[in-house]
Write an enzyme that holds these catalytic residues in place. Structure first.
Site, PDB file in Angstrom:
ATOM      1  N   HIS A  85       0.841  -1.202   0.000  1.00 41.52           N
ATOM      2  CA  HIS A  85       0.000   0.000   0.000  1.00 41.52           C
ATOM      3  C   HIS A  85       0.881   1.260   0.000  1.00 41.52           C
ATOM      4  O   HIS A  85       0.893   2.022   0.978  1.00 41.52           O
ATOM      5  CB  HIS A  85      -0.875  -0.045   1.265  1.00 41.52           C
ATOM      6  CG  HIS A  85      -2.064   0.860   1.249  1.00 41.52           C
ATOM      7  ND1 HIS A  85      -1.971   2.226   1.171  1.00 41.52           N
ATOM      8  CD2 HIS A  85      -3.397   0.599   1.323  1.00 41.52           C
ATOM      9  CE1 HIS A  85      -3.183   2.760   1.186  1.00 41.52           C
ATOM     10  NE2 HIS A  85      -4.059   1.795   1.282  1.00 41.52           N
TER      11      HIS A  85
ATOM     12  N   GLU B  91      -0.657   1.168  -5.613  1.00 42.18           N
ATOM     13  CA  GLU B  91      -0.404  -0.038  -4.815  1.00 42.18           C
ATOM     14  C   GLU B  91      -0.384  -1.289  -5.694  1.00 42.18           C
ATOM     15  O   GLU B  91      -1.403  -1.665  -6.270  1.00 42.18           O
ATOM     16  CB  GLU B  91      -1.513  -0.160  -3.768  1.00 42.18           C
ATOM     17  CG  GLU B  91      -1.731   1.117  -2.958  1.00 42.18           C
ATOM     18  CD  GLU B  91      -3.085   1.163  -2.281  1.00 42.18           C
ATOM     19  OE1 GLU B  91      -3.603   0.083  -1.921  1.00 42.18           O
ATOM     20  OE2 GLU B  91      -3.630   2.268  -2.120  1.00 42.18           O
TER      21      GLU B  91
HETATM   22  O1  TA6 Z   1      -6.043   1.507  -0.811  1.00 37.14           O
HETATM   23  C1  TA6 Z   1      -7.220   2.237  -0.733  1.00 37.14           C
HETATM   24  C2  TA6 Z   1      -7.950   1.909   0.566  1.00 37.14           C
HETATM   25  O2  TA6 Z   1      -8.505   0.615   0.524  1.00 37.14           O
HETATM   26  C3  TA6 Z   1      -9.015   2.993   0.771  1.00 37.14           C
HETATM   27  O3  TA6 Z   1     -10.313   2.487   0.556  1.00 37.14           O
HETATM   28  C4  TA6 Z   1      -8.768   3.445   2.213  1.00 37.14           C
HETATM   29  O4  TA6 Z   1      -9.492   2.648   3.121  1.00 37.14           O
HETATM   30  C5  TA6 Z   1      -7.243   3.233   2.322  1.00 37.14           C
HETATM   31  O5  TA6 Z   1      -7.048   1.968   1.698  1.00 37.14           O
HETATM   32  C6  TA6 Z   1      -6.668   3.342   3.703  1.00 37.14           C
HETATM   33  O6  TA6 Z   1      -7.027   2.229   4.477  1.00 37.14           O
HETATM   34  P1  TA6 Z   1      -6.453   2.154   5.993  1.00 37.14           P
HETATM   35  O7  TA6 Z   1      -7.033   0.894   6.553  1.00 37.14           O
HETATM   36  O8  TA6 Z   1      -4.961   2.122   5.905  1.00 37.14           O
HETATM   37  O9  TA6 Z   1      -6.934   3.418   6.668  1.00 37.14           O
END
Ligand code: TA6
Length: 313
Positions: A167, A271
């Site tokens: 991520h 990501e």
């Molecule tokens: O990667 C995008 C995502 O899935 C968004 O929907 C948002 O939830 C982001 O990840 C951040 O997630 P987190 O659990 O790290 O706050």
């Protein structure tokens, strides 16, 4: 400039959390916390930070660190009794002193091997035996490579299935001056529209509002162009067919406690992921997912984006 020798150093980071610092000859560096095997810094030869970490990031278990490169395993944006992005980023990893041989080339000389195995607690929420080895490499040229190897070590014959993402939060000078190339014409699931499937139109992606898209079967190479900095991030992925693009924009940013209200202007998540087709491993099988990111000067500088084009699409 004094020549440095490459080094790997274990030290204390924020809140006394264990952190490994990789340094390369020309000045580039990477920092990775044992908590979550979480890369929180990747600097180029000039000491410029290339990853975004929120000023409000909480370096305190069980909260995941906001920014850098959270590891999403054994699920990405899932439901059920696991956190939406799994628990790997909320666990304390160890340094793997005796990793099985992993072929690397000579430029991969500065690296650390980390390992995560399930605890009794983990078994209660995800009843599978695995070894997750992560190699973090800083190349001579300053590129950052993450190599994940996940093996099913169960002795009861049980396979398991997972989804995965690196991520990655890239730091950008101004999100409205950023383009992403390599995903045009790709199909994607739009997380802002109940994961409905669409096909990307037009050429490069530009940003003027919240975006949360899972591009399916995306090309292995994606470019993130920061006009203001004349810098391009190049992401190369293997074993990770999908790619997520996320920026929370203003409203969502305000709703995220460990994210500054205006920080959305200076970050973009791209990501490398395996989401659409979850990965199943039988006992003894191993999966490998690699991401390499580099930061190169944007030789092609088309000048500032046409504000009318950006604003009105
Ligand atoms: O990667 C995008 C995502 O899935 C968004 O929907 C948002 O939830 C982001 O990840 C951040 O997630 P987190 O659990 O790290 O706050």
């Amino acid at each position: 400039m004094t020549a440095r020798s490459p080094s790997v150093e274990l030290c204390k980071g924020n809140n006394g959390l264990g952190k490994i610092v990789l340094r390369e000859t020309r000045g580039s560096s990477v920092e990775v916390y044992l908590y979550g095997a979480h890369v929180t810094s990747w600097k180029n030869d000039h000491g410029e930070e290339l990853l975004f970490v929120s000023n409000k990031a909480i370096f305190k278990p069980p909260k995941a660190i906001r920014g850098g490169i959270p590891i999403c395993f054994p699920q990405f944006a899932g439901t059920g009794n696991l956190e939406q992005h799994g628990f790997a980023r909320n666990r304390l990893w160890s340094i793997d002193e005796s990793p099985p041989h992993l072929a690397v080339n000579s430029s991969h000389r500065t690296f650390v091997d980390l390992i995560l195995k399930p605890t009794e607690e983990d078994f209660k929420i995800w009843p599978h035996s695995y070894e997750f080895r992560l190699r973090v490499v800083l190349t001579i040229g300053g590129d950052l490579i993450l190599i994940s190897r996940i093996r099913n070590t169960s002795t009861d014959g049980k396979p398991f299935t997972f989804t995965f993402a690196y991520h990655t939060y890239f730091t950008v000078s101004d999100i409205s001056e950023v383009r992403v190339e390599g995903l045009e014409t790709q199909d994607y699931l739009d997380n802002l529209k109940e994961r409905e499937r669409f096909t990307e139109q037009g050429d490069a992606l530009t940003f003027e509002s919240e975006v949360d898209k899972i591009y399916l079967n995306a090309p292995p190479k994606i470019a993130i162009i920061d006009h203001e900095k004349k810098r391009t991030y190049v992401l190369w992925k293997e074993g990770l067919p999908d790619a997520v693009v996320w920026n929370p924009w203003d409203k969502k940013a305000k709703a995220i406690a460990d994210f500054g209200d205006d920080e959305y202007k200076h970050m973009l998540c791209v990501e490398a992921a395996a989401i659409e087709n979850p990965i199943t491993l039988k006992p003894g099988e191993e999966w490998k997912g690699l991401q390499e990111i580099s930061a190169v000067p944007s030789s092609y500088y088309s000048g500032p984006l046409d504000p009318h084009k950006v604003l009105h699409g």
